[in-house]
Scaffold this motif. Structure first.
Motif, mmCIF file in Angstrom:
data_model
loop_
_atom_site.group_PDB
_atom_site.id
_atom_site.type_symbol
_atom_site.label_atom_id
_atom_site.label_comp_id
_atom_site.label_asym_id
_atom_site.label_seq_id
_atom_site.Cartn_x
_atom_site.Cartn_y
_atom_site.Cartn_z
ATOM 1 N N UNK A 82 0.903 -1.304 0.069
ATOM 2 C CA UNK A 82 0.048 0.010 0.112
ATOM 3 C C UNK A 82 0.866 1.172 0.084
ATOM 4 N N UNK A 83 1.571 1.527 -1.173
ATOM 5 C CA UNK A 83 2.695 2.538 -1.251
ATOM 6 C C UNK A 83 2.294 3.441 -2.538
ATOM 7 N N UNK A 101 3.269 13.734 -2.575
ATOM 8 C CA UNK A 101 3.214 13.364 -1.122
ATOM 9 C C UNK A 101 2.170 12.221 -1.093
ATOM 10 N N UNK A 102 1.226 11.833 -2.015
ATOM 11 C CA UNK A 102 0.407 10.805 -2.079
ATOM 12 C C UNK A 102 -0.187 10.538 -0.678
ATOM 13 N N UNK A 149 -4.116 6.364 -9.801
ATOM 14 C CA UNK A 149 -3.494 6.709 -10.957
ATOM 15 C C UNK A 149 -2.095 5.943 -10.783
ATOM 16 N N UNK A 150 -1.488 5.777 -9.454
ATOM 17 C CA UNK A 150 -0.236 5.048 -9.221
ATOM 18 C C UNK A 150 -0.563 3.483 -9.691
ATOM 19 N N UNK A 151 -1.592 2.964 -9.329
ATOM 20 C CA UNK A 151 -1.834 1.549 -9.584
ATOM 21 C C UNK A 151 -1.942 1.252 -11.137
ATOM 22 N N UNK A 152 -2.598 2.130 -11.865
ATOM 23 C CA UNK A 152 -2.894 1.905 -13.294
ATOM 24 C C UNK A 152 -1.818 2.928 -14.335
#
Length: 464
Positions: A82-83, A101-102, A149-152
């Protein structure tokens, strides 16, 4: 500055469903998971599955974990997965957070601790992660969009590369633009420009940490149905954090209730969203269109002193010419009826600013001095002129002329008043107003300045 204007690709984005981002500011939209679920763009057809696959891995690890802390190897591995950082290149959101920062380590840990409780309650559907903003403090739809967005990101990059290739966006065609690897650099934000299809976007609530959870709970049948009347009555007294705490403890960690909410959520569908429904984004596009039209009137700006009423009339005359003779009527007709009057006011304000600045005047939009706001006030010290603008579709168009502007004038202590009626296709109303105005003149009454602007659709010169 819109990307399409920066690289001069005409209407390619508009014709092909590519979101045209504003480069020098964040765009107030977010990637919506429900829109990904039904995506037609081939690069994103597996995105929903990609998201759920990651969360299934996290759920399996939490299910095997025996402790809710990093001393447990499975809990620690779940936390590692979970990052999520912010994908800056897509330019979504409202710049509430520092770039990149996410989630951050502390927030990620709190989310996984909550997820641990939910999994231990027997919930194994990965969709509950999609409901994070409802029960986790400091997680709103903007941060959820960063997570998605990070995952895809591989899908976003593949789509961007295809659009770049189809438009010929490369260092050969644009030698004066800077590139980072395969991607053009945003000249204002100093990061790469990534692209998204409009179909996966939705509006982003402006609530800073989704404190508009009130409306979510009261308007969402799924959530409301699992709250008893007593809680509903006390709800308004809770702070934002207490509201999320209640949902976290009473809804999302109760196996039956949570499963019901998740099951109903999975049935939800979300209609396609038009980014131009957001006024701020539409105005950006309209202003770019204005800039491309014949704006030769800008060369006529006066240097000598001019009083506020003469300035107001001249500004409105320029606006009238733009609407009637420079296809400005297209902008007004294209705007949705719900936003048309507000958009009209913003365009007038934008188009008058250059003139006002050159003539050492001030032009305020919707000033309010007591009896409600007039649309515009043009002033220099105590020399003030009020402008009220109405669409002919407005049922209060006669009241605006007969009563409203006079009341505004009394509140501002000025008799310099201008009433503007923009005709969007109501000839009988226009005729009635003209007759009333002419009657007042014949009767010797003091009348305000009346300007009527024809913004009805017009044929091209060749067809005419």
């Amino acid at each position: 500055m819109l990307l399409s204007d920066y690289i001069d690709v005409g209407k390619y984005f508009e014709d092909n469903g590519v979101f045209d981002p504003v480069l020098d500011n964040d765009n107030g939209f977010f990637i919506n998971i429900l829109r990904l679920k039904t995506a037609k763009t081939h690069e994103f057809q597996e995105s929903y599955q990609r998201i759920n696959d990651l969360f299934r891995k996290i759920i399996k690890l939490l299910d095997r974990a025996e402790k809710k802390n990093i001393s447990d190897i499975f809990f620690r591995q779940a936390l590692t997965l979970f990052d999520f950082s912010e994908v800056n290149g897509i330019g979504l959101g409202f710049s509430e957070k520092a770039p990149g920062s996410g989630f951050g380590p502390q927030l990620s840990k709190r989310v996984i601790e909550t997820a641990y409780d939910i999994v231990k309650a027997g919930i194994t559907d990965p969709e509950f992660f999609q409901l994070l903003p409802l029960f986790q403090n400091d997680v709103g739809p903007d941060r959820l969009s960063d997570m998605i967005a990070t995952i895809i990101l591989p899908d976003i990059e593949a789509y961007t590369k295809r659009v770049y290739m189809e438009c010929g966006i490369d260092e050969v065609k644009y030698p004066d633009k800077k590139f980072v690897g395969s991607y053009m650099l945003n000249p204002y934000r100093k990061h790469e420009i990534l692209l998204l299809p409009i179909e996966i976007l939705h509006k982003l609530p402006i609530a800073k940490s989704w404190e508009e959870i009130d409306s979510v709970v009261t308007e969402n049948n799924i959530i409301r149905s699992v709250m008893n009347q007593q809680v509903a009555e006390e709800w308004s007294k809770y702070s934002a954090s207490l509201k999320k705490q209640y949902l976290r403890e009473k809804v999302f960690t109760d196996s039956n209730t949570c499963q019901y909410v998740v099951d109903e959520y999975k049935k939800e569908e979300l209609d396609l969203y038009n980014p131009e429904d957001r006024i701020e984004y539409l105005l950006e596009k309209i202003w770019q269109r204005i800039a491309k039209l014949d704006m030769s009137w800008k060369t006529k700006l006066q240097i000598e002193a001019i009083d506020s009423k003469a300035a107001a009339l001249e500004i409105m005359e320029y606006f009238k010419q733009w609407v009637e003779n420079n296809k400005g009527w297209e902008v007004i007709q294209d705007a949705s009826s719900r936003n048309r009057e507000k958009i009209l006011q913003r365009i007038i304000h934008l188009s008058g600013l250059c003139y006002i600045e050159k003539n050492n005047l001030d032009m305020s939009c919707e000033p309010d001095e007591g009896r409600g706001p007039a649309d515009f006030k043009v002033s220099r010290g105590q020399d003030k002129t009020l402008i009220e603008v109405k669409l002919s579709s407005n049922s209060q168009y006669l009241h605006g002329y007969e009563v409203q502007v006079e009341e505004y004038g009394k509140a501002e202590n000025t008799d310099k008043l201008v009433y503007v009626l923009v005709d969007v296709g109501n000839p009988l109303k226009v005729k009635k107003l003209k007759e009333l105005h002419e009657q007042n003149i014949r009767q010797g009454k003091k009348v305000l300045e009346l300007i009527i602007i024809d913004s009805t659709s017009k044929e091209s010169a060749s067809r005419a």
